[in-house]
Write a protein that holds these residues in place. Structure first.
Motif, PDB file in Angstrom:
ATOM      1  N   GLN A  81       0.860  -1.209  -0.047  1.00 48.94           N
ATOM      2  CA  GLN A  81      -0.040   0.116   0.085  1.00 48.94           C
ATOM      3  C   GLN A  81       0.816   1.151  -0.127  1.00 48.94           C
ATOM      4  O   GLN A  81       0.585   2.236  -0.745  1.00 48.94           O
ATOM      5  N   GLU A  82       1.931   1.133   0.955  1.00 55.38           N
ATOM      6  CA  GLU A  82       2.720   2.497   0.946  1.00 55.38           C
ATOM      7  C   GLU A  82       3.542   2.503  -0.209  1.00 55.38           C
ATOM      8  O   GLU A  82       3.835   3.663  -0.885  1.00 55.38           O
ATOM      9  N   LEU A  83       4.037   1.395  -0.879  1.00 52.20           N
ATOM     10  CA  LEU A  83       4.709   1.447  -2.265  1.00 52.20           C
ATOM     11  C   LEU A  83       3.932   2.145  -3.263  1.00 52.20           C
ATOM     12  O   LEU A  83       4.318   2.916  -4.189  1.00 52.20           O
ATOM     13  N   ALA A  84       2.794   1.675  -3.403  1.00 48.39           N
ATOM     14  CA  ALA A  84       1.603   2.187  -4.324  1.00 48.39           C
ATOM     15  C   ALA A  84       1.407   3.736  -4.076  1.00 48.39           C
ATOM     16  O   ALA A  84       1.519   4.598  -5.063  1.00 48.39           O
ATOM     17  N   ALA A  85       1.459   4.263  -3.067  1.00 48.80           N
ATOM     18  CA  ALA A  85       1.355   5.743  -2.509  1.00 48.80           C
ATOM     19  C   ALA A  85       2.714   6.339  -3.174  1.00 48.80           C
ATOM     20  O   ALA A  85       2.495   7.436  -3.816  1.00 48.80           O
ATOM     21  N   TRP A  86       3.785   5.801  -2.947  1.00 45.05           N
ATOM     22  CA  TRP A  86       5.300   6.264  -3.303  1.00 45.05           C
ATOM     23  C   TRP A  86       5.135   6.450  -4.945  1.00 45.05           C
ATOM     24  O   TRP A  86       5.376   7.432  -5.597  1.00 45.05           O
ATOM     25  N   GLN A  87       4.520   5.290  -5.431  1.00 45.23           N
ATOM     26  CA  GLN A  87       4.436   5.179  -6.959  1.00 45.23           C
ATOM     27  C   GLN A  87       3.792   6.407  -7.568  1.00 45.23           C
ATOM     28  O   GLN A  87       3.921   6.854  -8.622  1.00 45.23           O
ATOM     29  N   SER A  88       2.625   6.908  -6.889  1.00 43.64           N
ATOM     30  CA  SER A  88       1.852   7.717  -7.583  1.00 43.64           C
ATOM     31  C   SER A  88       2.333   9.212  -7.186  1.00 43.64           C
ATOM     32  O   SER A  88       1.951  10.228  -7.919  1.00 43.64           O
ATOM     33  N   ARG A  89       2.877   9.280  -5.947  1.00 44.39           N
ATOM     34  CA  ARG A  89       3.508  10.571  -5.689  1.00 44.39           C
ATOM     35  C   ARG A  89       4.722  11.006  -6.246  1.00 44.39           C
ATOM     36  O   ARG A  89       5.039  12.182  -6.523  1.00 44.39           O
TER      37      ARG A  89
END
Length: 389
Positions: A282-290
């Motif tokens: 979940q956190e990796l996905a947030a990093w990926q988008s930001r």
């Protein structure tokens, strides 16, 4: 054909008007031959005025020749023709030649104008011209020459300055193009190295393990690892080639942070006892988008190259630690890879130097070297996009 400037047309029109006025006043009552010749000289000087810009040298020669003819006509007859304003075409012709033609033409025009002052039509009127008037005519010719030649020097200096500026601009543009080409070659070299070196290191270890152990189970596991590593490398190379061919505008080359988990598993499959501290999906996905693409790619490459060096230089069963965290205080991602092999590097000379270049270009900091009993690779990479701070 080049059209004469408005000023020359206006001067020629004035000369034509003077010629017409002379014809009405002199030729109509008494059309003597010398009057006709004087009228034709007038017309010729008007034409010379018309083309003094488009045919400077021809106009200059014609003007001085016609004025000489006018002086000869006036000295060879007893008729008082008076003084026509058309004689002002002498300094007008001198100005054009001195300003636009080589210096030899301007100097010749000046000398002829000075000589002509002594045989000017003014000298042929009753009483002739006084010494003061001749001096005034010479002063006018010299002043005209100095004014025109001064403007010529100024224009030539300006043209020379523009030429130097253009040459400097072209040199700078060439330098920038060469630098851009060199930077692009370096970037491609880094991408190819990072893609191929890691995958080949994993393949080499997996193949060596299979050959050393030799059991069917180990060979199957090793071949599966070889397959996965080679498949990943081929996918990345296809992405890179697509970008280089301009077929993949906007395509990211290995900027997927979800690959971090795959890199960890590949290292473990190659025999590395790796303690990995990675964020959850979940956190990796947030990093990926930001995070901007350049920061994501730099993070992936640092982890990839660091683990590749552990595999190549850490021995048969190296111990290593990987930590990837986001530092909210500095808006950056911190990557640390530590292993128990004190001596570590890349014999090709592209691995760690390439990482340093990549991280520096992303605006971050990179450090690698012995640390205690092992080797530490550490990077800080800004993760705030300049476009979206």
């Amino acid at each position: 054909m080049t059209r004469p400037p408005i000023a020359d047309v206006a001067l020629a029109a004035c000369g034509a008007a003077l010629s017409a006025l002379y014809a009405v006043i002199v030729l109509v009552p008494s059309p003597a031959w010398h009057g006709v010749v004087f009228f034709l000289l007038h017309v010729g000087l008007s034409v010379a005025l018309l083309v003094r810009s488009t045919h400077r040298r021809a106009s200059f020669v014609a003007t001085y020749a016609l004025l000489a003819g006018m002086a000869a006509l006036m000295s060879g007859t007893s008729i008082n023709f008076g003084v026509s304003p058309i004689i002002l075409c002498a300094p007008l012709s001198l100005y054009k030649v001195a300003r636009h033609d080589p210096t030899a033409w301007g100097v010749s025009a000046l000398l002829l104008g000075i000589a002509g002052a002594f045989v000017s039509p003014l000298n042929q009127v009753p009483g002739g011209a006084s010494g003061g008037l001749i001096a005034l005519m010479i002063l006018g010719m010299v002043g005209t020459y100095l004014w025109a030649s001064g403007r010529r020097r100024t224009e030539l200096a300006h043209v020379d300055a523009l030429a130097r500026a253009r040459a400097e601009h072209e040199r700078e543009a060439g330098r920038r193009v060469a630098q851009a080409e060199a930077d692009e070659r370096a970037r491609i070299a880094r991408e190819i190295h990072d893609i191929v070196a890691h995958s080949l290191a994993v393949v080499n270890v997996q193949a060596s393990t299979a050959l050393a152990v030799g059991t069917e189970a180990h060979m199957r596991d090793s071949l599966a690892g070889v397959r996965d590593s080679s498949k990943s490398a081929l996918g990345e190379l296809r992405s890179l080639v697509s970008v280089l061919r301009d077929d993949g505008a906007g395509v990211e080359v290995s900027g997927d942070l979800h690959r971090l988990a795959a890199l960890v598993e590949a290292a473990r499959g190659a025999g590395v006892r790796l303690d990995a501290d990675l964020p959850d999906e979940q956190e990796l996905a947030a990093w990926q988008s930001r995070w901007p693409a350049s920061a994501r790619l730099a993070v992936v490459r640092v982890v990839q190259e660091g683990l590749s060096n552990v595999i190549k230089h850490g021995g048969p069963s190296p111990d290593a630690m990987l930590r990837v965290i986001e530092d909210g205080d500095s808006d950056s991602c911190r990557v640390e890879i530590r292993n128990d092999a004190r001596t570590q590097g890349d014999s090709s000379g592209f691995g760690l130097p390439g990482l340093r270049e990549r991280v520096t270009l992303a605006g971050g900091e990179f450090d690698a070297g012995p640390d205690g009993a092992g080797f530490l690779v550490r990077a800080r990479i800004p993760v705030i996009s300049k476009e979206n701070p």
